[in-house]
Design a protein around this motif. Sequence first.
Motif, PDB file in Angstrom:
ATOM      1  N   ALA A   1       3.647 102.084 -12.812  1.00  0.00           N
ATOM      2  CA  ALA A   1       2.719 103.180 -12.545  1.00  0.00           C
ATOM      3  C   ALA A   1       3.367 104.258 -11.686  1.00  0.00           C
ATOM      4  N   MET A   2       4.016 103.852 -10.584  1.00  0.00           N
ATOM      5  CA  MET A   2       4.677 104.817  -9.716  1.00  0.00           C
ATOM      6  C   MET A   2       5.838 105.511 -10.416  1.00  0.00           C
ATOM      7  N   LEU A   3       6.519 104.779 -11.301  1.00  0.00           N
ATOM      8  CA  LEU A   3       7.640 105.374 -12.032  1.00  0.00           C
ATOM      9  C   LEU A   3       7.179 106.528 -12.908  1.00  0.00           C
ATOM     10  N   PHE A   4       6.032 106.360 -13.607  1.00  0.00           N
ATOM     11  CA  PHE A   4       5.559 107.416 -14.490  1.00  0.00           C
ATOM     12  C   PHE A   4       4.922 108.560 -13.705  1.00  0.00           C
ATOM     13  N   VAL A   5       4.308 108.260 -12.573  1.00  0.00           N
ATOM     14  CA  VAL A   5       3.787 109.346 -11.726  1.00  0.00           C
ATOM     15  C   VAL A   5       4.942 110.219 -11.226  1.00  0.00           C
ATOM     16  N   ALA A   6       6.018 109.581 -10.790  1.00  0.00           N
ATOM     17  CA  ALA A   6       7.185 110.342 -10.335  1.00  0.00           C
ATOM     18  C   ALA A   6       7.823 111.113 -11.482  1.00  0.00           C
ATOM     19  N   ALA A   7       7.850 110.515 -12.673  1.00  0.00           N
ATOM     20  CA  ALA A   7       8.460 111.196 -13.814  1.00  0.00           C
ATOM     21  C   ALA A   7       7.669 112.436 -14.221  1.00  0.00           C
ATOM     22  N   TYR A   8       6.335 112.404 -14.025  1.00  0.00           N
ATOM     23  CA  TYR A   8       5.522 113.564 -14.376  1.00  0.00           C
ATOM     24  C   TYR A   8       5.615 114.674 -13.327  1.00  0.00           C
ATOM     25  N   ARG A   9       5.785 114.354 -12.074  1.00  0.00           N
ATOM     26  CA  ARG A   9       5.714 115.347 -11.006  1.00  0.00           C
ATOM     27  C   ARG A   9       7.083 115.772 -10.490  1.00  0.00           C
ATOM     28  N   LEU A  10       8.150 115.091 -10.910  1.00  0.00           N
ATOM     29  CA  LEU A  10       9.491 115.425 -10.446  1.00  0.00           C
ATOM     30  C   LEU A  10      10.422 115.573 -11.633  1.00  0.00           C
ATOM     31  N   PRO A  11      11.474 116.366 -11.494  1.00  0.00           N
ATOM     32  CA  PRO A  11      12.507 116.378 -12.530  1.00  0.00           C
ATOM     33  C   PRO A  11      13.223 115.032 -12.591  1.00  0.00           C
TER      34      PRO A  11
END
Length: 371
Positions: free
Chosen positions: A78-88
């Motif tokens: 979950a945290m991996l995909f949140v970071a992938a959406y909000r960060l390059p």
Amino acid sequence: MPNRTTAIFTTALAPLIWGSTYLVTTEFLPPNRPFTAALIRVLPAGLLLLAWTWRIPKRDEWATVVLLGFLNIGFFQAMLFVAAYRLPGGLAAVLSSTQTLMVLVFTWLIGNTMPPKAAWGWAVAGVAGIALLVLSPQARYDTLGILAALAGAAAMALGVYLSKHRRTSLPVLAFTGWQLFIGGLCLLPVALLAEPPLETLSAANLGGYLYLCLFGAVLAYVLWFDGIAKLPPAAVSSLGLLSPVSAFILGWLFLGQGMDAKSLAGFALVLASIFGVQRAVGKNLKPTPANPQGEHHVCRIPRYPAPKNPPNSRCTPRCRAPCGSARRLPKLALFRRQHHRGLFRRHHHHLPWLRPARPIPLHHRRTRHNL
């Protein structure tokens, strides 16, 4: 140490497979379905492994299995995909590469063992190498995305450490299957609430999901958890640096992404970091007469200060593996060992739960005639 070398190379296959996730996701999967992709990746894989092994944890092992499934799969994905959406992608990879440093911190704080200084230095060098490899000067910064990436790295680091030091009686296939199943159950409500249902899938979509399930989850996680059982946690987490390296090389080969001198320097620094961490944490695993393969053994008894055991001794009389950790025996185990050697036999009536190793001679028995 051929067994340890083989374990390193087989474990390294897991992050190399994970590095292909970006290519498969962008080229073969439907867009804007990250949580659905994670759910289809882990939940069927867990059910497949559980159907193959058909092993259930013991009653006192359920808490460990649920905790590890949440940390290693559910929360991390979950945290991996949140970071992938909000960060390059480059910044997310740099923040995720701090996982080795976090494993060293947990080893120091939880395990009360200070890792070698060289391991700290090479772990920092690995973060710098990933930054040179994938970080762009035009990267945008988002506070929530940075916190999500760091939280995901911390959850995975804690999961790797606990997977090593809180072992269960499950074989590696069942251990992996239960974690994937529990992690999939954690992702199920998120995928159902946050994303719309899937539309008609093409053959390319089905092939992409099948690859992520069979190779990205079943094969990769089995190799990963098998490596955790055979290698120190820091050595396993350092191999995770191969994931962004694999993603970068596949992007250069198939997506036309550029590669310059800075990227090559980062690539070389990452490989040197992995080798340095492996060598630093592997110095304590040298072959000995009691441990000819130099394997990493986790002692299951509580830690005690002021170690007294020699390096090749066993941690307890019942421990069949040479731990080499030089920990002092607990007083109860020491008293039992002395008791079985024939000491304190005249006072065994005070401790009826301690049984002597052989029958007590008549003149040693405490009766009303010799009080």
